[in-house]
Design an enzyme around this catalytic site. Structure first.
Site, mmCIF file in Angstrom:
data_model
loop_
_atom_site.group_PDB
_atom_site.id
_atom_site.type_symbol
_atom_site.label_atom_id
_atom_site.label_comp_id
_atom_site.label_asym_id
_atom_site.label_seq_id
_atom_site.Cartn_x
_atom_site.Cartn_y
_atom_site.Cartn_z
ATOM 1 N NE ARG A 175 6.485 23.703 -9.969
ATOM 2 C CZ ARG A 175 6.013 22.781 -9.145
ATOM 3 N NH1 ARG A 175 6.802 22.191 -8.273
ATOM 4 N NH2 ARG A 175 4.736 22.444 -9.177
ATOM 5 C CE LYS A 195 2.154 2.878 -3.894
ATOM 6 N NZ LYS A 195 2.607 3.275 -2.858
ATOM 7 C CG ASP A 226 1.402 -2.332 -8.474
ATOM 8 O OD1 ASP A 226 2.515 -2.775 -8.132
ATOM 9 O OD2 ASP A 226 0.436 -2.289 -7.707
ATOM 10 C CG HIS A 227 7.274 -0.736 -7.654
ATOM 11 N ND1 HIS A 227 6.528 -0.173 -6.660
ATOM 12 C CD2 HIS A 227 8.174 -1.523 -7.015
ATOM 13 C CE1 HIS A 227 6.959 -0.592 -5.483
ATOM 14 N NE2 HIS A 227 7.959 -1.409 -5.668
ATOM 15 C CE LYS A 229 8.820 -5.608 -6.083
ATOM 16 N NZ LYS A 229 10.078 -4.994 -5.694
ATOM 17 C CD GLU A 265 8.175 -1.867 2.982
ATOM 18 O OE1 GLU A 265 9.047 -1.231 2.397
ATOM 19 O OE2 GLU A 265 7.049 -1.419 3.215
ATOM 20 C CG ASP A 293 2.490 2.683 1.077
ATOM 21 O OD1 ASP A 293 2.617 3.358 0.043
ATOM 22 O OD2 ASP A 293 3.440 2.166 1.685
ATOM 23 C CG HIS A 298 2.649 -2.673 -4.240
ATOM 24 N ND1 HIS A 298 2.684 -2.071 -5.473
ATOM 25 C CD2 HIS A 298 3.257 -1.810 -3.396
ATOM 26 C CE1 HIS A 298 3.295 -0.901 -5.373
ATOM 27 N NE2 HIS A 298 3.647 -0.715 -4.124
ATOM 28 C CE LYS A 330 6.311 2.085 4.866
ATOM 29 N NZ LYS A 330 7.099 1.504 3.758
HETATM 30 C C1 BG6 Z 1 5.914 1.484 -2.362
HETATM 31 C C2 BG6 Z 1 5.391 1.937 -1.032
HETATM 32 O O1 BG6 Z 1 4.893 1.482 -3.310
HETATM 33 O O2 BG6 Z 1 6.420 0.162 -2.226
HETATM 34 C C3 BG6 Z 1 6.484 1.902 0.008
HETATM 35 O O3 BG6 Z 1 4.887 3.261 -1.164
HETATM 36 C C4 BG6 Z 1 7.108 0.529 0.071
HETATM 37 O O4 BG6 Z 1 5.978 2.276 1.282
HETATM 38 C C5 BG6 Z 1 7.497 0.062 -1.321
HETATM 39 O O5 BG6 Z 1 8.240 0.610 0.899
HETATM 40 C C6 BG6 Z 1 7.934 -1.381 -1.298
HETATM 41 O O6 BG6 Z 1 8.455 -1.718 -2.553
HETATM 42 P P1 BG6 Z 1 9.566 -2.838 -2.698
HETATM 43 O O7 BG6 Z 1 9.774 -2.934 -4.170
HETATM 44 O O8 BG6 Z 1 10.760 -2.347 -1.940
HETATM 45 O O9 BG6 Z 1 8.995 -4.066 -2.092
#
Ligand code: BG6
Length: 519
Positions: free
Chosen positions: A66, A174, A203-204, A208, A242, A261, A266, A367
């Site tokens: 935008r 996601k 899914d990131h 990895k 984390e 989350d 993941h 977290k």
């Molecule tokens: C994300 C979550 O998908 O993954 C976050 O929404 C989280 O809350 C993150 O911190 C963790 O990813 P990574 O790659 O730092 O382990």
């Protein structure tokens, strides 16, 4: 996966790399291009791919958002940002110029058909100029409530129409819904405008290296698979802890919580790779079929199981490892001071199939825990008979195989060894592999390289199919229901900088086990 391996310290490493070739001609259109994801991940990942010569010359990127920007301003902004996110060794003016010459910008509204007409015109011009041959990858780096609007408009402008010569693919990330029902609704909406084969759900975690290595470790080595089952494995622990808190994401996180989350996506992906049967090939459908079978086999929770096999927590104030005092979740910006959102979850899960019957999986994520650590610990059974009569059986440690996903990526195996002295004394020793020792730290990957490259090639192996997403949600439905109806009374129940609530320890101690709290 991977590139040329440079052996360090004279170790022999045999490469069995498949020849890597640049992706074919295409344009990537990023919706939500003025956001964080584009700047931090997507453009740096494309940069790394071009440094590896994995992007074709016939290539361009269009940012769509935008915000009012000219092509020139968009280029300047991204070139400036790039320096913060790519590794210095790779940073070269030629590469920056190469990418910058291929960057374009469209200012538009997501629900305005004329914006898509504008995009269409530019795409045709780029096809002429950069010879991109009509292939398009649409990356929806926007909030999920726009996924439907964007795909509908793309479809109505015929921008997602494929033919024999061209492909059109859409990447989304996601959250894919917030429960089974909303995930089904989202899939239904997307499938109204696109074929399943055009949808690439990211899914990131699957980007990895160390997650992809789980399959290589299991299926490219002959020695592990025969013992990868209930006959040899006592239990498995998966920890994704984390140190960070909720940061600036309260508006999303308040509605999500740790289960949605992290576990629904993941952790389910880690689990699937870890326990799936060998696929008949590394073809996308073969791998994804096996992953879904695992999710189907997760033993369904009854209401009573939710009470006895799950623990939720929320962080209070506390002190981090570096001595920093941090506030509790309820005092974070934009968090309801009475919030009952969980920032920690621990689960005991059983997989009801021939390979895994009776093997508990203990899973925890949270977290503001002691440290950032994602690891899978596989505890093997003790020897059934101990020869060493003088050694108390209970004193012998079990063999533990630890797959360290991050940080300090690697794999270690602990086993018993005789201590060098005249009497029999047994201690535990470790064989340890770390990525940095073998492969160096040269390739600071963003984690999106393989995902983008594979999508450009049309390889969906690392992406989630609709049934995978729905199955993962369906596994968690009873937990969500029970938690939704039973209010939490004891939040906050763990201090920032700790390993989570005490009840999460009980989940294991009542089974005679304990979390592996690496120091
Ligand atoms: C994300 C979550 O998908 O993954 C976050 O929404 C989280 O809350 C993150 O911190 C963790 O990813 P990574 O790659 O730092 O382990």
């Amino acid at each position: 996966m991977g590139g040329v391996v440079i052996p360090e310290n004279n170790q022999e490493i045999n490469n069995t790399n498949i020849m890597e070739k640049p992706a074919g001609p295409c344009v990537i259109v990023i919706f939500g291009a003025s956001g964080d994801l584009t700047m931090r991940k997507l453009i740096p990942a494309l940069y790394n791919l071009s440094a590896e010569k994995l992007l074709p010359d016939e290539f361009a990127v269009i940012g769509f958002a935008r915000k009012k920007l000219t092509n020139e301003q968009f280029r300047e902004q991204l070139s400036g940002d790039l320096c913060q996110f790519v590794s210095c060794e790779l940073n070269s003016p030629e590469l920056q110029g190469w990418i910058a010459r291929r960057l374009y910008y469209v200012q538009g509204d997501y629900d305005d058909p004329s914006s898509y007409e504008k995009l269409k015109t530019l795409l045709f011009e780029i096809d002429q100029k950069h010879k991109t041959q009509g292939n398009r990858l649409f990356y929806l780096a926007t909030p999920p409530n726009l996924f439907g609007t964007i795909t509908k408009n793309l479809s109505q402008t015929e921008l997602t129409k494929q033919d024999d010569q061209t492909w059109k693919r859409v990447i989304i990330e996601k959250p894919f819904g917030r429960d089974l029902e909303s995930a089904q609704a989202l899939n239904h909406e997307l499938l109204t405008y696109l074929a399943e084969s055009q949808i690439y759900r990211i899914d990131h975690y699957l980007g990895k290296e160390t997650v992809q290595n789980i399959l290589v470790f299991r299926f490219a080595n002959g020695i592990f698979e025969p013992i990868w089952n209930r006959n040899y494995i006592d239990h498995i622990q998966i920890t994704v802890s984390e140190e960070l808190g909720v940061e600036h994401r309260a508006s999303y996180y308040e509605e999500a919580g740790a289960l949605r989350d992290m576990v629904s996506n993941h952790i389910m992906q880690l689990l699937s790779y870890l326990v799936m049967e060998p696929p008949y090939s590394f073809d996308a459908e073969a791998v994804r079929n096996e992953k879904v079978k695992v999710l189907h086999a997760i033993y369904p929770y009854s209401h009573e199981d939710v009470l006895s096999c799950t623990v939720r927590g929320q962080y209070g104030e506390g002190v981090l490892a570096n001595g920093e005092n941090v506030p509790g979740y309820r005092s974070e910006p934009n968090v309801n001071p009475k919030s009952n959102t969980e920032t920690f979850v621990a689960l005991k899960m059983m997989i009801d199939n021939w390979r895994w019957a009776g093997v508990p999986f203990y899973i925890r994520t949270g977290k503001r825990m002691t440290k950032r650590m994602t690891e899978i610990a596989i505890y093997f059974k003790k020897p059934s008979f101990t020869l060493f009569r003088e050694t108390v059986v209970e004193d012998l440690e079990t063999n533990v195989l630890v797959i360290r996903i991050q940080p300090n990526e690697g794999i270690s195996l602990s086993f018993s060894a005789k201590k060098p002295k005249p009497t029999l004394d047994i201690g535990t020793v470790k064989m340890n592999f770390t990525y940095s020792d073998y492969f160096g730290n040269k390739k600071a990957a963003i984690g999106y390289e393989a995902l983008l490259y594979d999508c450009m090639h049309g390889d969906a192996t690392l992406f989630l199919r609709s049934d995978n997403v729905e199955c993962a949600w369906s596994t968690l439905t009873t937990i969500l229901d029970v938690w939704g109806t039973l209010p939490v009374r004891n939040f906050p129940n763990y201090a920032s900088g700790s390993w989570g609530p005490k009840d999460s320890n009980k989940l294991l101690t009542k089974d005679g086990r304990a979390w592996r709290n690496s120091s």
